[in-house]
Scaffold this motif. Structure first.
Motif, PDB file in Angstrom:
ATOM      1  N   UNK A  45      11.045  40.301   4.051  1.00 54.85           N
ATOM      2  CA  UNK A  45      11.969  39.410   3.330  1.00 54.85           C
ATOM      3  C   UNK A  45      13.315  39.421   4.051  1.00 54.85           C
ATOM      4  N   UNK A  46      13.868  38.208   4.320  1.00 57.80           N
ATOM      5  CA  UNK A  46      15.173  38.149   5.000  1.00 57.80           C
ATOM      6  C   UNK A  46      16.328  38.006   4.007  1.00 57.80           C
ATOM      7  N   UNK A  47      16.002  37.923   2.723  1.00 54.88           N
ATOM      8  CA  UNK A  47      17.059  37.833   1.711  1.00 54.88           C
ATOM      9  C   UNK A  47      17.825  36.531   1.751  1.00 54.88           C
ATOM     10  N   UNK A  48      17.111  35.411   1.975  1.00 54.93           N
ATOM     11  CA  UNK A  48      17.800  34.111   2.027  1.00 54.93           C
ATOM     12  C   UNK A  48      18.035  33.561   0.634  1.00 54.93           C
ATOM     13  N   UNK A  49      17.249  34.007  -0.339  1.00 55.41           N
ATOM     14  CA  UNK A  49      17.481  33.589  -1.722  1.00 55.41           C
ATOM     15  C   UNK A  49      16.858  32.264  -2.105  1.00 55.41           C
ATOM     16  N   UNK A  50      16.161  31.589  -1.179  1.00 52.10           N
ATOM     17  CA  UNK A  50      15.632  30.258  -1.500  1.00 52.10           C
ATOM     18  C   UNK A  50      14.568  30.323  -2.596  1.00 52.10           C
TER      19      UNK A  50
ATOM     20  N   UNK B  30      19.396  43.898  -0.161  1.00 49.06           N
ATOM     21  CA  UNK B  30      19.376  42.600   0.507  1.00 49.06           C
ATOM     22  C   UNK B  30      17.998  41.967   0.548  1.00 49.06           C
ATOM     23  N   UNK B  31      17.142  42.322  -0.402  1.00 51.63           N
ATOM     24  CA  UNK B  31      15.811  41.698  -0.502  1.00 51.63           C
ATOM     25  C   UNK B  31      15.598  41.210  -1.933  1.00 51.63           C
ATOM     26  N   UNK B  32      14.621  40.303  -2.080  1.00 47.89           N
ATOM     27  CA  UNK B  32      14.385  39.707  -3.387  1.00 47.89           C
ATOM     28  C   UNK B  32      13.511  40.625  -4.237  1.00 47.89           C
TER      29      UNK B  32
ATOM     30  N   UNK C 259       9.227  29.964   0.853  1.00 46.02           N
ATOM     31  CA  UNK C 259       9.609  31.159   1.630  1.00 46.02           C
ATOM     32  C   UNK C 259       9.393  30.915   3.115  1.00 46.02           C
ATOM     33  N   UNK C 260      10.448  31.093   3.934  1.00 49.22           N
ATOM     34  CA  UNK C 260      10.307  30.791   5.364  1.00 49.22           C
ATOM     35  C   UNK C 260       9.591  31.883   6.165  1.00 49.22           C
TER      36      UNK C 260
END
Lengths: 258, 314
Positions: A125-130, A147-149, A104-105
């Motif tokens: 959470x930026x919702x990057x999905x990583x 748009x969040x995990x 997680x970044x």
């Protein structure tokens, strides 16, 4: 922040008994119901009544067919016999070496040092999905509306909640299971009920080769009973009434008359 | 894995931009004059466009700055931090080149180092994921670095020829690096997709292998969900062979032929414009395949990787 905390004093998690799960999906529904109004954003659905409904869920039940391997069957004394269906509930395993956390970044994905629960701070959470990519089990789902995990929180807002009756202070999936196939407890404590179950039944780690050290364990289905041994199957006999007194005498007398 | 357009465009453009940054840091383009200005502008255009494009796949782009915080553990965070540092250092270097006619070598070398590290970090976002065995290959960062170097050199050669500077060495280097990059990719294609699910099976995924062979009987949901759309992408696999051929023709054959032609005629920049454009198109196809061909272990819960039954492929 997103570095893993190392060994935690408590390892809260679930033990799921694959021998008695009947695949009713009650845990799936109660999880969605509790978590859509509890911790964090609601679990949204897209096109819920349309042709292709989809949505975020923290817990899902797969059903597998298992065709016994003759060699494995022999090792078990031929006990597994015919093909069988196993219902398989799957949610976050709250891994000790959770691969979803260090990737997680932003520091939104974290594992709690006190009890080992893996959570997402949805505010950062930026919702990057990583993290969902990093999880080998598919335990995380991006919420399309927020748009969040989203992921299983182990019902962190129930298990410590003093505003609800003590009996309800377990995850919603555990509370709702009609067959008692799901159990909640501390897997770091060797004397806990869940740890004893795991020891007795040979609890399984999912994909141990991924070296995630899952906290949640699965109890394998018990071997099938021998079909030729019908002593256990004749349950109807137990329901036969054995008359006593006058009715008993009459029954015997009529029996003698042939 | 789902090939998200924004990520494919990002890695392709920023790869070439960072490659050009490294070459300019190492002195491929002389200070002063239009070439330095054009080169610096192209670096910022490619890298900047790539970074902006990467924001489009976020659920909350307005929080993107938070991604700079977890560089201790996260390759994605490292990529963000390194790209910002690389652009800042290169900005100073390029400023000195363009406005002061100065080549500040230490600054240039640092920019080259940071550009290389950024590309490495990008590759490791994918290369470090054990859940995607296709990507979890030591050659993944080699391929990313080689493509960035080849693309950057191609762009540097174009700028040199455009401003009538000596470009033969850059053209020769581009030929060598193009061959090296596609050789690395050919090796990757040979070994990475063959990793399959990296030894994981439906039996290990369910822990039920002790009983026998495991086959999906009923999925938990009837229509595709996030997991299937994002991580069980299978549409492109039928066309893998065709797409690989297209990628090699556009990314390797066409640019190689054009660069050699330009070299033979003592530098013909229009040929190099076409070479760069074709290379970008080829790398876009290669990146698309990088995602489409990658298998995620979650597919094992959805009937893929089964030893018997109809769903063997996948």
């Amino acid at each position: 922040m997103t570095s893993l905390p190392g060994p935690t004093p408590k390892k809260l998690g679930l033990v799921i008994d694959l021998d008695i799960c009947v695949g009713c999906h009650a845990c799936v529904v109660s999880c969605k119901e509790w978590n859509t109004g509890g911790y964090g954003a609601a679990l949204s659905d897209q096109d819920p009544y349309g042709a292709a409904p989809s949505g975020s869920w923290n817990n899902r039940v797969h059903s597998f067919e298992i065709e016994p391997d003759p060699a494995a069957s022999r090792r078990q004394g031929g006990a597994y016999g015919d093909a069988r269906i196993v219902h398989f509930p799957k949610s976050c395993l709250h891994c000790e070496d959770a691969p979803c956390v260090p990737v997680c970044p932003t520091g939104a994905s974290y594992k709690r040092a006190e009890d080992g629960i893996v959570l997402v701070n949805e505010d950062i959470c930026i919702g990057c999905g990583l993290c969902a990519w990093a999880c080998p089990y598919g335990a995380r789902e991006m919420d399309a509306a927020e748009g969040v995990m989203k992921k299983c929180t182990l019902c962190v807002d129930r298990i410590y909640n003093e505003n609800i009756p003590e009996v309800d202070r377990v995850p919603a999936c555990v509370r709702s299971c009609p067959t008692n196939a799901r159990h909640f407890g501390d897997l770091a404590d060797p004397d806990s009920e869940v740890s004893r179950m795991v020891a007795e039944r040979g609890g399984i780690d999912l994909m141990p080769e991924q070296e995630t050290k899952p906290v949640n364990k699965y109890l394998p289905p018990r071997p099938r009973r021998d079909r030729d041994d019908t002593s256990m199957l004749n349950l109807a006999a137990l329901a036969d009434p054995v008359p006593t007194g006058f009715l008993g005498w009459l029954d015997n007398a009529l029996e003698r008359l042939g | 894995m789902h090939p998200a357009g924004s990520i494919i465009i990002f890695t392709t453009l920023s790869g070439m931009g960072l490659g050009l940054m490294a070459l300019m840091g190492l002195g491929a383009i002389p200070a002063g004059g239009g070439a330095a200005l054009a080169g610096a502008a192209l670096v910022f255009l490619l890298t900047g466009a790539g970074l902006v494009s990467s924001l489009f796949h976020l659920g909350h782009p307005e929080r993107a700055w938070r991604a700079l915080s977890q560089w201790r553990s996260s390759w994605l965070s490292r990529e963000g931090v390194l790209s910002v540092l690389a652009l800042a250092v290169f900005g100073l270097h390029a400023g000195a080149m363009v406005f002061l006619d100065l080549n500040l070598w230490p600054l240039g070398f640092l920019a080259a180092l940071l550009a290389t590290a950024t590309v490495y970090a990008t590759a490791m976002i994918y290369g470090s994921l054990r859940s995607v065995p296709t990507w979890n290959d030591p050659l993944t960062p080699v391929v990313y670095l080689a493509f960035a170097a080849a693309g950057g050199t191609l762009a540097a050669a174009l700028i040199a020829r455009l401003f009538a500077l000596p470009g033969a060495v850059l053209e020769l280097l581009a030929v060598v690096l193009l061959v090296a990059a596609w050789t690395a990719k050919a090796l990757w294609w040979k070994q990475a997709p063959a990793r399959g699910f990296g030894g994981s099976t439906p039996e290990s995924a369910t822990g039920l292998g002790g009983i026998g062979r495991v086959r999906l009987f009923e999925a938990p949901h009837t229509s595709p969900n996030y997991l299937l759309k994002e991580m069980v992408f299978v549409v492109g696999r039928r066309h893998v062979r065709k797409l690989r051929t297209i990628a090699v023709i556009l990314g390797a054959a066409v640019p190689l032929a054009l660069v050699l032609l330009s070299l033979a005629f003592g530098g013909v920049w229009p040929l190099l414009v076409v070479a760069v454009a074709s290379h970008v198109a080829g790398v876009l196809a290669e990146r698309w395949l990088f995602f489409a061909e990658a298998k995620h272990t979650v597919a094992l819960y959805y009937g893929h990787g089964e030893a018997h039954g109809r769903r063997v492929a996948g």
